[in-house]
Design an enzyme around this catalytic site. Structure first.
Site, PDB file in Angstrom:
ATOM      1  N   THR A  52      -3.803   6.173   2.265  1.00 17.71           N
ATOM      2  CA  THR A  52      -3.998   7.544   2.727  1.00 17.71           C
ATOM      3  C   THR A  52      -4.637   8.385   1.622  1.00 17.71           C
ATOM      4  O   THR A  52      -4.230   9.515   1.359  1.00 17.71           O
ATOM      5  CB  THR A  52      -2.681   8.183   3.226  1.00 17.71           C
ATOM      6  OG1 THR A  52      -1.940   7.208   3.980  1.00 17.71           O
ATOM      7  CG2 THR A  52      -2.958   9.350   4.148  1.00 17.71           C
ATOM      8  N   GLU A  72       0.864  -1.185   0.000  1.00 19.62           N
ATOM      9  CA  GLU A  72       0.000   0.000   0.000  1.00 19.62           C
ATOM     10  C   GLU A  72       0.898   1.231   0.000  1.00 19.62           C
ATOM     11  O   GLU A  72       1.489   1.583   1.014  1.00 19.62           O
ATOM     12  CB  GLU A  72      -0.908  -0.013   1.232  1.00 19.62           C
ATOM     13  CG  GLU A  72      -1.781   1.220   1.395  1.00 19.62           C
ATOM     14  CD  GLU A  72      -2.491   1.251   2.742  1.00 19.62           C
ATOM     15  OE1 GLU A  72      -2.686   2.361   3.266  1.00 19.62           O
ATOM     16  OE2 GLU A  72      -2.858   0.172   3.256  1.00 19.62           O
ATOM     17  N   LYS A 129     -11.540  -1.104   6.822  1.00 20.74           N
ATOM     18  CA  LYS A 129     -10.240  -1.055   7.505  1.00 20.74           C
ATOM     19  C   LYS A 129     -10.475  -0.617   8.950  1.00 20.74           C
ATOM     20  O   LYS A 129     -10.903   0.513   9.196  1.00 20.74           O
ATOM     21  CB  LYS A 129      -9.326  -0.067   6.777  1.00 20.74           C
ATOM     22  CG  LYS A 129      -8.041   0.275   7.504  1.00 20.74           C
ATOM     23  CD  LYS A 129      -7.268   1.343   6.732  1.00 20.74           C
ATOM     24  CE  LYS A 129      -6.079   1.853   7.523  1.00 20.74           C
ATOM     25  NZ  LYS A 129      -5.298   2.850   6.753  1.00 20.74           N
TER      26      LYS A 129
END
Length: 212
Positions: A70, A41, A130
């Site tokens: 992000t 990621e 998440k």
């Protein structure tokens, strides 16, 4: 679990990569992949994250599972998807941003902590919720969420270590996100790629033990 999550499930562990430069991000990701963790990621706190994503895909192809993290704006979501990101991760769940992420057609993972936030994410149609920061409640909290949400694809991020990987999966994780204990910022800054590879090897061994 849907076919859309087959790659995430196969990867098992996603390395949350924050690097000070595109070059260090590429070196770090290469080391982690060499160590046996193919899920990367690339966070938007890394300069020129879409270019890093594009280059990692060019280097590793289907052998790696590369996405963006992000993600905080629709523009970032679109740029990462255009670069070839297979998944998009946001630290929270904002309706307008989440819809923009879903519009890209990639696998979407958005952040939640409380039951209300989990419900909001599921209602919007995200692929994975998440649970962040998962370190606040640990595996027992993830297990508690399984009561009202037995079928929800949950991915804890924060507080994930090789020593507790088995506990997270036993609590019902579809995959886990690992930051500092895997993509260690001090090692990245120092260019200690051997340390990153060794960290990845430990995570890969822990994941293999879960699946044995």
């Amino acid at each position: 679990m849907t076919d859309r999550l087959s790659r995430a499930r196969a990867a098992g562990v996603l390395a949350v990569l924050r690097a000070p430069s595109p070059e260090s991000a590429l070196e770090a990701a290469d080391a982690i992949i060499r160590g046996g963790i193919p899920g990367i990621e690339v966070t938007y706190s890394t300069p020129d994250a879409p270019a890093v994503i594009r280059e990692l895909i060019a280097r590793h192809g289907d052998a790696a599972y590369i996405g963006a993290g992000t993600v905080t704006t629709p523009e970032q979501a679109a740029a990462a998807a255009e670069a070839g990101a297979e998944f998009l991760v946001s630290p929270g769940t904002l309706p307008a941003l989440t819809r923009a992420m879903l519009d890209t057609g990639t696998v979407v993972m958005t952040g939640a902590l409380t039951p209300t936030e989990v419900m909001s994410a599921l209602e919007l149609g995200v692929d994975v919720v998440k649970i962040f920061p998962a370190s606040l409640g640990g595996p027992s909290y993830l297990g508690a969420l399984r009561g009202p949400f037995p079928d929800a694809p949950l991915m804890p991020t924060g507080g994930v270590k090789p020593e507790n990987v088995a506990d997270w999966f036993a609590a019902g994780a579809v995959a886990v996100g690992a930051g500092g204990d895997l993509a260690n910022s001090a090692s990245i800054t120092a260019g200690d790629w051997a340390d990153l590879e060794a960290r990845a090897t430990r995570f890969a061994a822990a994941l293999a033990a879960v699946r044995a």
